[in-house]
Design a protein around this motif. Structure first.
Motif, short mmCIF file in Angstrom:
data_model
loop_
_atom_site.label_atom_id
_atom_site.label_comp_id
_atom_site.label_asym_id
_atom_site.label_seq_id
_atom_site.Cartn_x
_atom_site.Cartn_y
_atom_site.Cartn_z
N THR A 12 0.82 -1.21 0.00
CA THR A 12 0.00 0.00 0.00
C THR A 12 0.85 1.26 0.00
N ALA A 13 1.93 1.25 0.78
CA ALA A 13 2.77 2.45 0.83
C ALA A 13 3.31 2.79 -0.56
N THR A 14 3.64 1.76 -1.32
CA THR A 14 4.14 2.00 -2.67
C THR A 14 3.04 2.51 -3.58
N GLN A 15 1.82 2.00 -3.40
CA GLN A 15 0.69 2.48 -4.20
C GLN A 15 0.53 3.98 -4.02
N ILE A 16 0.56 4.40 -2.77
CA ILE A 16 0.38 5.82 -2.47
C ILE A 16 1.53 6.63 -3.07
N ALA A 17 2.72 6.09 -2.95
CA ALA A 17 3.88 6.79 -3.51
C ALA A 17 3.72 6.93 -5.02
N ALA A 18 3.21 5.86 -5.65
CA ALA A 18 3.03 5.90 -7.10
C ALA A 18 2.00 6.95 -7.49
N LEU A 19 0.98 7.10 -6.66
CA LEU A 19 -0.03 8.12 -6.94
C LEU A 19 0.58 9.51 -6.79
N LYS A 20 1.34 9.68 -5.73
CA LYS A 20 1.95 10.99 -5.50
C LYS A 20 2.95 11.35 -6.58
N SER A 21 3.69 10.38 -7.03
CA SER A 21 4.73 10.71 -8.00
C SER A 21 4.18 10.80 -9.40
N GLY A 22 2.92 10.43 -9.58
CA GLY A 22 2.32 10.54 -10.89
C GLY A 22 2.46 9.31 -11.74
N GLN A 23 3.05 8.25 -11.19
CA GLN A 23 3.19 7.05 -12.00
C GLN A 23 1.83 6.42 -12.30
N VAL A 24 0.89 6.56 -11.36
CA VAL A 24 -0.47 6.09 -11.65
C VAL A 24 -1.43 7.27 -11.53
N ASP A 25 -2.55 7.16 -12.24
CA ASP A 25 -3.51 8.26 -12.22
C ASP A 25 -4.56 8.10 -11.15
N ALA A 26 -4.70 6.89 -10.66
CA ALA A 26 -5.73 6.67 -9.64
C ALA A 26 -5.36 5.48 -8.80
N SER A 27 -5.83 5.50 -7.58
CA SER A 27 -5.56 4.38 -6.69
C SER A 27 -6.52 4.50 -5.51
N LEU A 28 -6.77 3.36 -4.88
CA LEU A 28 -7.51 3.41 -3.63
C LEU A 28 -6.59 3.97 -2.56
N PRO B 2 -6.03 4.52 1.65
CA PRO B 2 -6.51 4.21 2.99
C PRO B 2 -6.98 5.48 3.67
N ALA B 3 -8.06 5.35 4.44
CA ALA B 3 -8.71 6.53 5.00
C ALA B 3 -7.81 7.51 5.73
N PRO B 4 -6.91 7.04 6.60
CA PRO B 4 -6.12 8.01 7.35
C PRO B 4 -5.24 8.89 6.47
N LEU B 5 -4.97 8.45 5.26
CA LEU B 5 -4.07 9.23 4.41
C LEU B 5 -4.84 10.17 3.49
N ALA B 6 -6.16 10.05 3.48
CA ALA B 6 -6.94 10.79 2.49
C ALA B 6 -6.77 12.30 2.63
N LYS B 7 -6.91 12.79 3.85
CA LYS B 7 -6.83 14.25 4.01
C LYS B 7 -5.47 14.75 3.59
N ASP B 8 -4.45 14.01 3.97
CA ASP B 8 -3.10 14.43 3.67
C ASP B 8 -2.86 14.44 2.16
N LEU B 9 -3.39 13.40 1.50
CA LEU B 9 -3.21 13.30 0.06
C LEU B 9 -3.91 14.44 -0.65
N ALA B 10 -5.07 14.81 -0.14
CA ALA B 10 -5.85 15.85 -0.82
C ALA B 10 -5.15 17.20 -0.79
N LYS B 11 -4.15 17.31 0.09
CA LYS B 11 -3.43 18.57 0.15
C LYS B 11 -2.52 18.77 -1.06
#
Lengths: 591, 305, 283
Positions: free
Chosen positions: A275-291, A293-302
């Motif tokens: 999961t940590a890698t999924q989120i990293a991939a979303l942040k870095s732009g390697q993927v356009d979408a991903s599920l 986890p709830a606790p990270l949602a607010k942070d990601l939306a920033k």
């Protein structure tokens, strides 16, 4: 010393060997594990050849720019393109990803069924069947011709025949379902007993048993073994271009689609387990979408280029107090073997002795006490960051919940009262228990399971936890061997209540998550297709009352699924209300 | 020669013991059919599938059939994918080999020069810095290093992709993560070997003779210092199995390590059995090579064997 | 080839053991007195206190090192985790070391088929990929501390067996042993009185060098789901638990990671020093 030279030679030898191995094994994904789509011709071609370019069938209008979309998934299972060989999980993939389709689908804006491969249906006056009118002009991928009633009937029969592992067979067999082609585009489906679940289960896209239409010609031409791995033959807006087990799947839009064409031309689905890698991939732009986890949602939306939103149907997280095996026969009277079940353990506080009303009542009090000791709102607020809500019935259909919900089903969070109940039941100091947490469903499953164990700890005993993969746990559950507390999570729900899903799979006896109880089965048995919505709701109320009173299954929370997307790229993405999982790529609108 | 034959026989025994072990494991877990079909199927479907999978035979016969197939190169079919295990393994091997190769090189290319440098500049800042790197490198968990690398270089700096096998840049971070431990180890071992040798009579004599420093270091000291590092190198190659499982999981690198995790999560025992056999085979070969090396290098051991 | 211990700039070498010994002592004290030192229950937390940062980074004095995902105090979990991590390492090395040393002595002393058999078993042990077996067992049996002890002990005993055997091979050639043998002393007596003390140094060095490997393996196993089961804290599982939050609640993973590093570094440096000073023949 001659020894000086040889060590150097040996290292060189190792390097040379590795280089050779490296060179002769270099492939770029066209290895045997990836499946290729057939060449674009009218005549059917057998698969697992080169990954031919299928743009000639796709007929992409020149004005449309190639729009690629990449998604991170934590599990890319395998294709098994034969109905009888298709268990629920990969079947769900090929349906959600728009390659195979069902007769009807749940709409995106409202919880109503819409026609997809049919243009209409009618229920028979005796309530024992339906006439379905198929859509005309629907083409199968790969040049396998037009969909007709023959394909429909074939798919149905293949799904429920002897030896099939499809999850719809229990329901079909219990009601002796059959299908016949009346006309080129008309099918009649008949049961011997009215059953209100049948229609939704088979003909909508909301359940694991949903029937997907396969091309009869394709499977008869290729044979089951080759058809299993062949990637052609669906009717949906996308075609499989590549499937590399455990790595990635590539979809391409199908130009000959019978419905609205997709704006997306290519979909890459990358399997990223961590999961940590999924989120990293979303942040870095390697993927356009991903599920997310709830606790990270607010942070990601920033992040400026990312947005999050909850979608689909929340997943139900629940605790199964296993070991409640008091059914000696099925509802119809067939004896269950072996009986008593290996996992029957009357010494467990939540089980009690079968046939002993006092013992059973005590067990009920224990289950109720456990349920009251869990602070559901706290889990929602603190663990899920507000993305979810407490669950009081093993029930996740929001619209149904809205119209039939009654506050009497609420379960208060009250440890004091719970302890009094426990004392009444004979456990004034609490009891020891094991909570088994199975993994593979939800990124926060271990945390949620531990939170539940933590709450149960307040009742006084020693609560241990154990973590196991779902598949590692399953054999012993199927064998009815378990009598511990099983914390079961799901990442998403379906349009069908999950426990009713269990029930309709085998209405005769199984209530498989480690329990077999007659009362709820008997209540559901009363439901049939001839009843009005009111009558059905009254039976549902009976059912929910019974669940609330007995806490046979202890609900915990409903956890929203949160989707994180690249908002620089994606404007809109509507998904069917029928299935909680990611899919419906054809509805993606780019900026 | 007698030695070699003995080792080969021992190797075969090892493989059989390992197969028995894993075979037993899968039987303990429970019936594999429960993972394939839903719980409510009728008894004849259950039996039919059992016959197909050969589960109606007693366990020892199933084992013998399995071993018999092994000798024909048939590792069975994956329960999940219904494809031959050999095919699946074969498709994943290239990726793991590439990663192992790259990490092996990385460990050598980084570790050896640093080890030599550290020994030569013994006591000064270079030495202390390099030693710190080495000790630290062997003290941090691999998955942590991996995630850190991802966050710094992929998310933070956007220099390389996060995961998968998407192009030549994808291999960089996994290589560093996997080779880091080996590099650190090489530094320490080479440094200590070099120090011993640099202070030996032989080298002092060469220095006293007035040979230039460079010659002393590379021609004389280095070669003699190599035994330890070579053994270490060979052993790290074999020991990369653990590391590669973790690294491949974090980086979604489609190799054997990730396959192992997938097989465990899906209780896909044929694949797991095949994997363990394969790894055992690799270990046996590497160990054999190291033993041969020792024999060649040190005749004393040969005579006492 | 003569092996000379490098003294060189002696003040560096003489200073080194002080730092590792002090670090080690602090960690051991934390571990031993954990129940007294820990301000909170290491296994229970309140969900409302989830992810509070450490005191100096925005938190409060209630939780000096902050809290984890379930609201458990990290400092309490660290000291209890010290217990578990040190206990795990000690038990693994204890069992593995004892078994390995015993077999190594037998192997080196008796030679012949005993030696062959034992060394072949060691080879088998080395050929088996521990981590895959560990994962399979954890899947089937569920992860547990007992399983972990067993796996880690299994991991280390081979090293002990091999090195001790090599050491014993040279010891048995020594005059006093030959004399004792010809005088008719029983093997057990010889092994106990002469051989065991001789290998003690080697065993100590191997032990310290393996600490790092054991700790890191435990950590990797926890990452993969086969380590210490929750809610018992171990440093390895704490790092694994916090991995989703590396850039948000970074302290959950970082702090136990730092402690792992400290422990491994201090034990390794200590081991190096022991080797350099005590057992110059060791290579």
């Amino acid at each position: 010393m001659s020894g000086k030279v040889r060590p150097v030679l040996l290292i060189l030898a190792i390097i040379v060997i590795l280089t050779l191995l490296n060179a002769c094994s270099t492939t770029d994904g066209k290895s045997a594990s990836s499946f290729a789509s057939p060449a674009a011709t009218d005549s059917p071609v057998s698969a697992i050849t080169s990954a031919a370019d299928i743009s000639s069938i796709a007929e992409i209008p020149p004005a449309l720019v190639t729009r690629e979309f990449t998604l991170a998934a934590s599990d890319v299972s395998f294709p098994a393109m034969v109905p009888s060989q298709l268990p629920a999980a990969p079947g769900g993939f090929i349906r959600r990803w728009g390659v195979y389709e069902t007769a009807m689908v749940w709409a995106v804006d409202k919880p109503e069924l819409e026609n997809r491969l049919i243009t209409g249906w009618e229920m028979d006056p005796d309530g024992l069947g339906w006439i379905l009118e198929l859509k005309q002009g629907v083409q199968f991928h790969g040049g396998w011709g037009e969909m007709t009633a023959e394909d429909f009937v074939w798919s149905f029969e293949n799904e429920i025949k002897e030896g099939s592992i499809h999850s719809g067979i229990g329901l079909a067999r219990a009601n002796e379902a059959s299908a016949t082609a009346i006309d080129k585009y008309m099918v009649s489906v008949r049961l011997t007993r009215p059953n209100s679940f049948f229609f939704n289960a088979f003909f909508s896209n909301g359940a694991g048993a949903s029937m997907k239409i396969f091309s009869k010609k394709r499977i008869e031409t290729l044979g089951i073994d080759d058809a299993f791995l062949d990637l052609s033959g669906g009717t949906g807006p996308f075609v499989f271009k590549k499937w590399a087990q455990g790595e990635e799947v590539i979809l391409e839009s199908f130009g000959g689609y019978h419905g609205t064409p997709s704006q997306v031309t290519t979909v890459h689905i990358l399997e990223i387990k961590e999961t940590a890698t999924q989120i990293a991939a979303l942040k870095s732009g390697q993927v356009d979408a991903s599920l997310v986890p709830a606790p990270l949602a607010k942070d990601l939306a920033k992040e400026p280029h990312l947005g999050t939103r909850s979608f689909g149907i929340p997943g139900s997280q629940r605790l199964y107090p296993q070991g409640q095996f008091c059914m000696e026969t099925t509802l119809s009277g067939e004896s269950l073997d072996p009986y008593p079940r290996p996992g029957y353990d009357p010494s467990k506080p939540w089980v009690g002795e079968c046939g002993n009303p006092v013992s059973q009542e005590n067990a009920r009090l224990v289950r109720l006490a456990m349920s009251m000791a869990i602070d559901r709102q706290s889990i929602v607020d603190n663990l899920l960051g507000g993305f979810g809500r407490p669950s009081y019935l093993p029930e996740v259909l929001p619209p149904l919940l809205d119209t039939v919900w009654q506050d009497k089903w609420l379960i208060p969070y009250d440890v004091g009262a719970a302890k009094i109940l426990l004392a009444e039941a004979g456990y004034p100091d609490g009891f020891d228990a094991l909570v088994r947490i199975t993994t593979g469903s939800h990124p926060l499953e271990i945390e949620m399971g531990q939170a539940v164990a933590q709450f149960l700890q307040a009742l006084g005993g020693d609560i241990r936890t154990e973590v196991l993969t779902y598949s590692g746990n399953r054999p012993s559950v199927v064998a009815r061997e378990r009598s511990d507390l099983w914390f079961r999570s799901s990442s998403a729900g379906t349009a069908e209540p999950p426990e009713l899903t269990q029930l309709r799979r085998n209405p005769e006896n199984a209530f498989n998550p480690g329990l077999e109880i007659e009362e709820p089965l008997a209540i559901i048995r009363q439901m049939d297709t001839l009843m009005s919505e009111d009558q059905l709701n009254r039976i549902r109320e009976q059912l929910y009352d019974a669940f609330r009173h007995n806490q046979w299954i202890i609900p915990v929370v409903l956890a929203d699924q949160i989707l994180g997307v690249n908002t620089d790229k994606i404007l809109e993405w509507k998904m069917t209300t029928g299935s909680g999982y990611l899919g419906d790529f054809q509805n993606i609108k780019f900026k | 020669m007698r030695f070699l034959v003995g080792r080969i026989i021992a190797g075969i025994v090892t493989l059989l013991v390992v197969t028995m072990l894993v075979f037993g494991l899968s039987r303990i877990n429970g019936d594999p059919r429960s993972l394939l079909i839903s719980e409510d199927t009728t008894i004849d479907v259950w039996d039919e599938l059992g016959r197909e999978m050969g589960l109606d035979q007693p366990v020892y016969r199933q084992y013998l059939i399995y071993v018999g197939n092994l000798f024909r190169g048939d590792l069975g079919d994956s329960t999940l994918q219904r494809k031959p295990v050999t095919e699946i393994l074969w498709s994943r091997i290239p990726n793991t080999v590439r990663l192992a190769f790259a990490s092996f090189l990385f460990a050598l290319l980084l570790g050896i020069p640093l080890g030599v440098l550290s020994a030569v500049k013994h006591g000064r800042w270079w030495d202390r810095g390099i030693r710190a790197f080495a000790v630290l490198g062997q003290a941090l968990p691999v998955f942590w290093i991996s995630l850190l690398l991802i966050y710094v270089f992929s998310v933070g700096l956007r220099w390389v992709p996060v995961s998968g096998n998407a192009g030549w840049t994808s291999i960089i971070l996994p290589t560093i993560a996997l080779g880091w431990f080996g590099a650190a180890g090489q530094v320490r071992i080479l440094r200590s070997s070099m120090l011993d040798v640099l202070n030996s009579e032989y080298v002092r004599f060469a220095r006293a003779k007035g040979l230039p420093s460079r010659t002393v270091i590379w021609k004389h000291a280095f070669h003699n210092a190599l035994i330890g590092p070579i053994t270490f190198a060979a052993l790290t190659l074999a020991g990369m199995v653990t590391g590669s499982i973790v690294v491949e999981t974090v980086f979604a690198w489609p190799g054997l390590g990730l396959l192992a995790i997938q097989a465990v999560n899906n209780s896909d025992y044929p694949i797991l059995q095949g994997l363990i056999l394969l790894v055992t085979l690799v270990y046996l070969i590497v160990n054999l090579m190291v033993d041969i090396l020792y024999l060649i290098v040190d005749p004393r051991i040969r005579s006492s064997d | 080839m003569t092996h000379t211990v490098v003294i060189g700039e002696s003040h560096w070498l003489h200073r080194w053991p002080v730092i590792p010994v002090v670090m080690l002592a602090i960690l051991i004290i934390l571990a031993v007195f954990a129940p007294v030192i820990a301000p909170y229950d290491a296994k229970l937390g309140a969900l409302e206190d989830r992810h509070i940062p450490p005191m100096l980074f925005g938190g409060d004095s209630d939780h000096i090192l902050g809290t984890d995902g379930l609201g458990r105090d990290i400092f309490s979990r660290i000291v209890h985790g010290a217990q578990i991590s040190i206990l795990t390492t000690a038990v693994a090395l204890g069992i593995g070391g004892t078994v390995g040393t015993f077999l190594g002595i037998l192997s080196g002393y008796f030679g012949g088929w005993v030696d062959e058999l034992i060394m072949r078993i060691v080879d088998i042990k080395y050929s088996v990929p521990l981590i895959l077996i560990a994962l399979s067992l954890a899947t089937i049996l569920g992860s547990s501390i007992g399983l972990l002890f067993g796996l880690l002990a299994f991991m280390v005993w081979g090293q002990f067996a091999r090195q001790v055997r090599a050491e014993v091979l040279s010891i048995v050639k020594m005059d006093y042993v030959v004399a004792a043998r010809s005088a008719g002393a029983s093997p057990a007596r010889i092994m106990y009185r002469h051989i065991l003390p001789g290998v003690a140094g080697t065993v100590a060095v191997i032990g310290t060098l393996q600490v790092g490997a054991v700790l890191l393996t435990e950590s990797s196993l926890s990452f993969l789901g086969a380590g210490v089961p929750p809610p018992t804290p171990s440093w390895g599982s704490m790092v694994a638990e916090g991995r989703l939050y590396i850039d948000t609640a970074w302290w959950v993973s970082l702090i136990p990671g730092v402690f792992i590093g400290l422990l491994v570094v201090s034990v390794t440096l200590l081991g190096d020093w022991i080797r350099d000073h005590w057992d110059p023949r060791f290579k």
